[in-house]
Write an enzyme that holds these catalytic residues in place. Structure first.
Site: not given
Ligand code: 5GP
Ligand code: ZN
Length: 115
Positions: A30-32, A88, A97, A101, A103
């Site tokens: 799950r996303d944080i 993304n 990140v 991944h 979403h």
């Molecule tokens: P991006 O912005 O790279 O497409 O998505 C990265 C996602 O990782 C974001 O939706 C963010 O909320 C999530 N995220 C960042 N750090 C952590 C973490 O430590 N744990 C979890 N579960 N999600 C994270």
């Protein structure tokens, strides 16, 4: 594993996350900071920074990530109502990140076009 990569650490269990499912070469958690009632990230265990860096030989791995998202959507009860899968790629698209991944977002109506 890339030493400074957050999601490599999640995949290795070095950083806690709410894991929802795991399979061959992938982990889902799950996303944080969820942007929808269901917001799950599906990642490969191996480090690949962006979709741009996925070589042709990894086509099967990419397929497994999407099939995992499909199965998890069914498990979460959002398969029929609808869900969105998002990759993304790079900062201009919102990637923060740099470990690829998917979403998986659902449980609410989704607008289009995305922001
Ligand atoms: P991006 O912005 O790279 O497409 O998505 C990265 C996602 O990782 C974001 O939706 C963010 O909320 C999530 N995220 C960042 N750090 C952590 C973490 O430590 N744990 C979890 N579960 N999600 C994270
Ligand atoms: Zn990584």
């Amino acid at each position: 594993m890339a030493a400074d990569c957050l999601f490599c650490k999640v995949a290795a269990g070095a950083i806690p996350a709410e894991i929802v499912k795991q399979g061959e070469g992938w982990v889902a958690f799950r996303d944080i900071n969820p942007q929808a009632p269901t917001h799950i990230l599906v990642i490969p265990r191996e480090h690949i920074a962006t979709l741009n860096d996925v070589p042709d030989e990894k086509a099967e791995l990419l397929g497994r990530l999407f099939l995992a998202a499909k199965q998890i959507a069914a498990d979460e009860g959002i398969a029929e109502s609808g869900y969105r899968t998002v990759f993304n790629c790079n900062a201009g698209a919102g990637q923060s990140v740099f470990h690829v991944h998917i979403h998986l977002l659902g449980g609410r109506a989704m607008g289009w076009p995305p922001g």
